[in-house]
Write an enzyme that holds these catalytic residues in place. Structure first.
Site, PDB file in Angstrom:
ATOM      1  CG  ASN A  55      16.148  94.832  69.279  1.00 17.31           C
ATOM      2  OD1 ASN A  55      15.011  94.389  69.273  1.00 17.31           O
ATOM      3  ND2 ASN A  55      16.920  94.786  68.210  1.00 17.31           N
ATOM      4  CG  ASP A  56      16.751  91.092  72.353  1.00 19.50           C
ATOM      5  OD1 ASP A  56      16.212  91.078  71.228  1.00 19.50           O
ATOM      6  OD2 ASP A  56      17.922  90.750  72.555  1.00 19.50           O
ATOM      7  CB  VAL A  57      14.303  95.063  77.312  1.00 16.92           C
ATOM      8  CG1 VAL A  57      15.496  94.281  77.821  1.00 16.92           C
ATOM      9  CG2 VAL A  57      14.735  96.411  76.765  1.00 16.92           C
ATOM     10  CB  ALA A 115      18.354  87.394  71.944  1.00 11.31           C
TER      11      ALA A 115
END
Lengths: 468, 96
Positions: free
Chosen positions: A388-390, A429
């Site tokens: 997700n965040d990456v 996050a």
């Protein structure tokens, strides 16, 4: 006496050989081709050093030494043999904590010896014994907390008002006690107070750190344990400990920096603040567009080049074997398939590679971020599973986002993106992902394993239907 | 006893060595490498064994005994998990 001298010579020669084997071993671990040989080589070094030590202990307390080794080796060996690959980060933390504890114990024993009247050595020796004991103690209790958190045995975070000031005071008190040992006198009660404070500080400094930052912390503790071993090696007058400990200390520090950089988290930020405390980022326009497995399979069938972007969510769903099965089906159909790995995919850098290797994915199909990023432009379909965040382009475009500046995989550049996801939740996050709202992104809402299964059977259906 | 400056030289050279050999490690091996270096500082076992062998009082023996257990655990556990991880790394050529 001549016999005794010869034994000491043999032990010293063995330690030298062990130090060489450790350095060669770590160097060989630098390449996937020789890595296995590297660890075996380092292992041989360890066995040689341990056996040689019996030659110079003169049989004192030999029963206890053997018993201690048996108690230390047998359970950890059995446990290490069967532990799941997803649990590796906490295992490294735990074993590292043991090493730190051992170094601290050596420090405690030496300081105790120095506390007898008239037996205090040079100030440098006491100083390094104290420093090694301090670092080892912090590394031990800190690693145990890290282990407990990663193993899900402890609530994610523990905060209270004035925590940083309180922690600093505890550390300062431990340092003052240490300085008193060095410059005033090696007193038994002072030794106890010093260790109590050092052990407490390890707990306190790790408690407020969230799970996302834990890899950096474990890496840091790994480096610290190396240093503690090196310092106690000086006190014990064993160069092999100085060399092995320092090599690990330096390598670990460098690795910690690499990791912190990949996560866009300065080490000081990891240690002294909380993750995700910044802005929440801009709101995202548009909607998430769902897709059915049959349509997703059709997209894959028409693609020539497919890049798979796995995240830790894939491992949680135990989907890596199915994903590799899907990849094999695609390769068999003549498509180019690659795996793109973000440096911090998984729970520590390189963890995802281990999980893919376990599923049987050859390492030459796995590409690092810097190598694969230019290739997304020529990629027909990217499959994001459990990441997700990456892959969030907000890290590049939205200055108010807490992850702004973090290097990401440029999945957003590919012609089509399929995101396999269980629901509409946000990432680690807690940030909305702009990629999921992009025009050429489709979301396949399913459990990772199930989704891969559906894609495999749909793909077979299309091929069986035989257009081509 | 190792002379202070000699120890400093050993320390300095070993630090550079550590950084150099890590510098060439690809990201895919970072986890096994962290685990492998974790194993290497299990050499602390040797120090704990010597400390226990020289211990006289009950307290010193107890501390030394704990040190040996923890050091042996670090070395054995670190080895097993690293070896298991590295065993799995295979290229497409190895499989055929």
């Amino acid at each position: 006496m001549a016999m005794q001298e010869m034994l000491i010579w043999i032990a010293n020669a063995s330690y030298f050989l062990a130090a060489v084997l450790f350095i060669l071993g770590i160097k060989r671990m630098a390449s996937p081709v020789t890595a296995r040989k590297g660890i075996v080589q380092a292992g041989i070094g360890m066995v040689i050093a341990t056996l040689a030590t019996f030659a110079i202990t003169g049989g004192h307390n030999i029963g206890l030494i053997l018993l201690g080794i048996a108690i230390g080796v047998i359970p950890t060996w059995l446990w290490g043999k069967k532990v799941a690959m997803t649990d590796m980060p906490q295992m490294v933390a735990l074993f590292n904590g043991m090493g730190g504890g051992s170094a601290a114990a050596i420090g405690a024993g030496e300081l105790l010896k120095f506390s007898h009247p008239g037996s205090a050595p040079a100030m440098t020796t006491i100083g390094l014994a104290v420093l090694g004991a301090l670092i080892g103690s912090v590394s031990m209790t800190g690693s145990i907390i890290a282990w407990a958190k990663l193993d899900g045995r402890m609530d994610k975070r523990f905060n209270f008002a004035g925590q940083q000031v309180f922690n600093f005071l505890i550390l300062a008190a431990a340092i003052v006690a240490g300085l008193a040992l060095i410059f005033w006198q090696v007193d038994a009660r002072l030794i106890i107070a010093f260790f109590a404070l050092a052990l407490l500080f390890g707990v306190l400094m790790t408690l407020p750190i969230g799970g996302a930052d834990m890899p950096v912390v474990i890496s840091l503790f790994n480096a610290l344990t190396g240093l503690a071993v090196a310092f106690e090696g000086y006190v014990m007058n064993i160069p092999a400990l100085i060399i092995a400990g320092t090599v690990v200390g330096a390598a670990g520090t460098f690795l910690t920096q690499l990791m912190a950089k990949a996560m866009n988290r300065p080490i000081s930020g990891v240690l002294f603040s909380n993750f995700g405390g910044g802005g929440s980022g801009e709101a995202i326009e548009g909607s998430q567009k769902p897709i059915e497995a049959s349509d997703a399979a059709a997209l894959l069938y028409m693609a020539e080049k497919v890049i798979i972007v796995p995240g830790y969510g894939m491992a949680v769903a135990q989907a890596q074997h199915k994903i590799w099965e899907l990849s094999q089906a695609l390769i068999k159909a003549g498509k180019e398939v690659k795996f793109a790995i973000h440096p911090v995919a998984g729970r520590m850098p390189g963890h995802m590679n281990v999980l893919l290797a376990e599923a049987g994915v050859p390492y030459d199909l796995i590409a690092d971020m810097d190598d694969i990023n230019p290739e997304f432009k020529t990629c027909d379909v990217s499959i994001v599973i459990g990441a997700n965040d990456v892959v969030n382009p907000a890290a590049k475009t939205d200055k108010s986002s807490p992850i702004y500046g973090m290097p990401i995989l440029n999945v957003v550049d590919s012609r089509q993106t399929i995101v396999i996801k269980r629901g509409k939740g946000t990432g680690f996050a807690g940030i909305e992902n702009a990629l999921f709202y992009a025009d050429n992104t489709r979301l396949l809402y399913a459990d990772g394993k199930e989704a891969a299964n559906q894609l495999i059977s749909e793909l077979k259906g299309i091929e069986g239907g035989g257009g081509h | 006893m190792i002379d202070g400056f000699l120890a400093l030289y050993i320390f300095m050279l070993a630090a550079f060595t550590g950084k150099e050999i890590i510098g060439r490690v690809p990201v895919i091996l970072h986890t096994p490498l962290m685990s492998g270096s974790n194993f290497v500082h299990g050499i602390v076992l040797v120090g704990a064994m010597i400390a226990l062998a020289h211990a006289e009082s009950t307290l010193a023996i107890t501390i030394g005994f704990i040190g040996v257990i923890l050091g042996a655990g670090n070395a054995a556990g670190g080895y097993v998990v690293t070896e298991r991880m590295l065993e799995m790394f295979k290229s497409s050529k190895d499989k055929k």
